[in-house]
Design a protein around this motif. Structure first.
Motif, PDB file in Angstrom:
ATOM      1  N   PRO A  62       0.835  -1.208   0.000  1.00 29.91           N
ATOM      2  CA  PRO A  62       0.000   0.000   0.000  1.00 29.91           C
ATOM      3  C   PRO A  62       0.869   1.259   0.000  1.00 29.91           C
ATOM      4  CG  PRO A  62      -0.512  -1.422   1.883  1.00 29.91           C
ATOM      5  CD  PRO A  62       0.635  -2.030   1.169  1.00 29.91           C
ATOM      6  N   THR A  63       0.406   2.264  -0.708  1.00 30.91           N
ATOM      7  CA  THR A  63       1.151   3.519  -0.770  1.00 30.91           C
ATOM      8  C   THR A  63       0.403   4.678  -0.119  1.00 30.91           C
ATOM      9  OG1 THR A  63       0.225   3.979  -2.949  1.00 30.91           O
ATOM     10  CG2 THR A  63       2.362   2.862  -2.881  1.00 30.91           C
ATOM     11  N   ALA A  64      -0.879   4.520   0.123  1.00 31.00           N
ATOM     12  CA  ALA A  64      -1.678   5.596   0.720  1.00 31.00           C
ATOM     13  C   ALA A  64      -1.217   5.857   2.147  1.00 31.00           C
ATOM     14  CB  ALA A  64      -3.154   5.233   0.696  1.00 31.00           C
ATOM     15  N   THR A  65      -1.150   7.119   2.504  1.00 31.51           N
ATOM     16  CA  THR A  65      -0.728   7.491   3.861  1.00 31.51           C
ATOM     17  C   THR A  65      -1.775   8.320   4.584  1.00 31.51           C
ATOM     18  OG1 THR A  65       0.419   9.432   2.991  1.00 31.51           O
ATOM     19  CG2 THR A  65       1.727   7.424   3.290  1.00 31.51           C
ATOM     20  N   GLU A  66      -2.784   8.804   3.866  1.00 29.27           N
ATOM     21  CA  GLU A  66      -3.790   9.640   4.512  1.00 29.27           C
ATOM     22  C   GLU A  66      -4.874   8.790   5.164  1.00 29.27           C
ATOM     23  OE1 GLU A  66      -5.072   8.793   0.423  1.00 29.27           O
ATOM     24  OE2 GLU A  66      -3.260   9.740   1.140  1.00 29.27           O
ATOM     25  N   ILE A  67      -5.433   9.325   6.232  1.00 31.22           N
ATOM     26  CA  ILE A  67      -6.534   8.657   6.918  1.00 31.22           C
ATOM     27  C   ILE A  67      -7.814   9.314   6.422  1.00 31.22           C
ATOM     28  CG2 ILE A  67      -7.626   8.237   9.140  1.00 31.22           C
ATOM     29  CD1 ILE A  67      -4.826   8.224  10.372  1.00 31.22           C
ATOM     30  N   ASP A  68      -8.637   8.524   5.718  1.00 30.62           N
ATOM     31  CA  ASP A  68      -9.893   9.042   5.185  1.00 30.62           C
ATOM     32  C   ASP A  68     -11.057   8.243   5.760  1.00 30.62           C
ATOM     33  OD1 ASP A  68      -9.661   6.641   3.847  1.00 30.62           O
ATOM     34  OD2 ASP A  68      -9.582   7.501   1.849  1.00 30.62           O
ATOM     35  N   ALA A  69     -12.256   8.518   5.289  1.00 28.38           N
ATOM     36  CA  ALA A  69     -13.454   7.860   5.819  1.00 28.38           C
ATOM     37  C   ALA A  69     -13.393   6.345   5.644  1.00 28.38           C
ATOM     38  CB  ALA A  69     -14.699   8.428   5.146  1.00 28.38           C
TER      39      ALA A  69
END
Length: 125
Positions: A62-69
């Protein structure tokens, strides 16, 4: 199955941390989880040190680092379901072998939830 991870009663006794004060909390599954981490951690370290996996050109991490819904709501739904039923997806498959109606109902609800989530994700683009 041997450790009790597929026994909904045992799982619910573990999740009931309010019972700590009364001495009714079952901490045994914490030892099962710690054992699983102790076995998996060296494997992850070994795999992540490699330049490429054995059967692919590159690792797909995984490359995503933001915390979203999605990161908050998905695990919350999972946790609520686990807390209400005392069953999570892995042990649910072991319970299916028992032939119990509750296991089959849980599996049907789990697959319906996965299909609904996939449908919502497709709608959002």
């Amino acid at each position: 199955v041997v450790a009790g991870m597929s026994d909904p009663g045992k799982v619910l006794d573990f999740l009931d941390v309010a019972a700590i004060a009364s001495g009714g909390w079952d901490a045994s599954l914490a030892f099962v989880m710690a054992g699983a981490i102790a076995v998996a951690l060296p494997g992850y370290r070994l795999v992540l040190r490699r330049r490429a996996p054995l059967l692919a050109e590159r690792s797909q991490l995984p490359t995503a680092t933001e915390i979203d819904a999605k990161v908050v709501v998905g695990p919350a739904i999972f946790g609520i379901g686990w807390g209400l039923a005392g069953i999570c997806p892995g042990p649910a498959f072991a319970l299916l072998a028992s032939g119990g109606a509750a296991a089959w109902l849980f599996a049907a609800a789990m697959f319906a939830g996965m299909a609904a989530a996939r449908g919502l994700a497709a709608r959002r683009g």
